[in-house]
Design an enzyme around this catalytic site. Sequence first.
Site, PDB file in Angstrom:
ATOM      1  N   TYR A  69       0.855  -1.190   0.000  1.00  0.00           N
ATOM      2  CA  TYR A  69       0.000   0.000   0.000  1.00  0.00           C
ATOM      3  C   TYR A  69       0.891   1.241   0.000  1.00  0.00           C
ATOM      4  O   TYR A  69       2.007   1.215   0.530  1.00  0.00           O
ATOM      5  CB  TYR A  69      -0.903  -0.015   1.240  1.00  0.00           C
ATOM      6  CG  TYR A  69      -2.122   0.878   1.126  1.00  0.00           C
ATOM      7  CD1 TYR A  69      -3.126   0.602   0.200  1.00  0.00           C
ATOM      8  CD2 TYR A  69      -2.275   1.997   1.933  1.00  0.00           C
ATOM      9  CE1 TYR A  69      -4.249   1.408   0.090  1.00  0.00           C
ATOM     10  CE2 TYR A  69      -3.394   2.810   1.833  1.00  0.00           C
ATOM     11  CZ  TYR A  69      -4.374   2.511   0.913  1.00  0.00           C
ATOM     12  OH  TYR A  69      -5.482   3.321   0.802  1.00  0.00           O
ATOM     13  N   PHE A 284      -9.170   9.026  -7.684  1.00  0.00           N
ATOM     14  CA  PHE A 284      -9.494   9.538  -6.355  1.00  0.00           C
ATOM     15  C   PHE A 284      -8.939   8.606  -5.293  1.00  0.00           C
ATOM     16  O   PHE A 284      -9.079   7.381  -5.375  1.00  0.00           O
ATOM     17  CB  PHE A 284     -11.014   9.661  -6.171  1.00  0.00           C
ATOM     18  CG  PHE A 284     -11.403  10.230  -4.824  1.00  0.00           C
ATOM     19  CD1 PHE A 284     -11.218  11.580  -4.548  1.00  0.00           C
ATOM     20  CD2 PHE A 284     -11.931   9.414  -3.836  1.00  0.00           C
ATOM     21  CE1 PHE A 284     -11.552  12.098  -3.310  1.00  0.00           C
ATOM     22  CE2 PHE A 284     -12.269   9.928  -2.588  1.00  0.00           C
ATOM     23  CZ  PHE A 284     -12.078  11.285  -2.334  1.00  0.00           C
TER      24      PHE A 284
END
Length: 355
Positions: A69, A284
């Site tokens: 991540y 986004f």
Amino acid sequence: MHCHRSLSAVRRLHTIHAKKLLYCDYGEPSQVVKLVEEKITPPQNNEIIVEMLGAPINPADINTVQGVYPIKPPLPSVPGNEGVGRVLSVGSDVKNLSTGDTVVPLEVGLGTWRTHGAFDASKWMKVSNKLGIAEAATLLTNPPTAYRMLKDFVSLKPGDVVIQNGANSACGQYVIQLCNAWNLISVNVVRDRPNIAELKDSLTKLGASHVLTEEELRSTSLFKSGGVKAPKLALNCVGGQSGMEILRKLQPKGVHVTYGGMSRQPVTAPTSALIFKDAQLRGFWMSRWSKENASSDERQKMFQEIVDLMLKGVVKAPAHKLLPFKEFEVPLKKTLDMKGFTGQKFIFTFCDNVS
């Protein structure tokens, strides 16, 4: 929302014997995450002691432990970005929170997979204790993601059409409910599966205007018939062929927003959509928006509106399963399958009778 232990009983304890999950190396959660104990002493200055009531297991949590991540916390680290807890005690300088308040984290990375923790009071927000545990525990990420994508990219008015893939995901379910609350028409795309009729029915009951499989979307006459206008906004959390198909359905100058990549396939765009429709491809990431708007009035307004809709029963938590914290190994093995698609949403509970 309540816990079997009384606050007065806990206040008498000077030291709390807490349990937390911890990982010292990046890797598969089932291999690197361990349960450890720690002692928590009374809060200092601007600290609060929080007893956790619930904490979800999200794909981003798993990806963070795996080390893939974008946010990489320093190790060793406690997993968990979302949750809901109750303030047990406050430091001498704390003004914004009081003992007994129900609170949720205001930023990711605080490490919510624990029974108790000492935290900076400024990183937590008080919420109504009338919120359900699942609604409160998942307030930080998915509802705001759906809210911002519907608000920030296209000026939508009642009757406008939004199309999304991954519609049965946690965020997808919030998109459906917000569209329904705001009188927007939602076209929801899901993967085909043996229980597709049951899934379509559940999303329709949630407020979905239309539910189509990916195969049905390719051949549908829904938009050609004039019964439904072409979408102004497409929300993509899958990528690959699925992302391309919802892009094809956009009206001229429509906006395609990517916020996930469940298929692990790149986002591709037909040349005709770019040239003849002047489609916009945007991205986004909620974590970035939250960081850039950490203390903004707009962020507080958004949370208040979402909470109000939840308290009215207009918006509810996505399908989930409450799981005792002691069974933490179960979701670490099941949250992501081999293809990277989210499985059943698990929420840790830390009390014997939380409701």
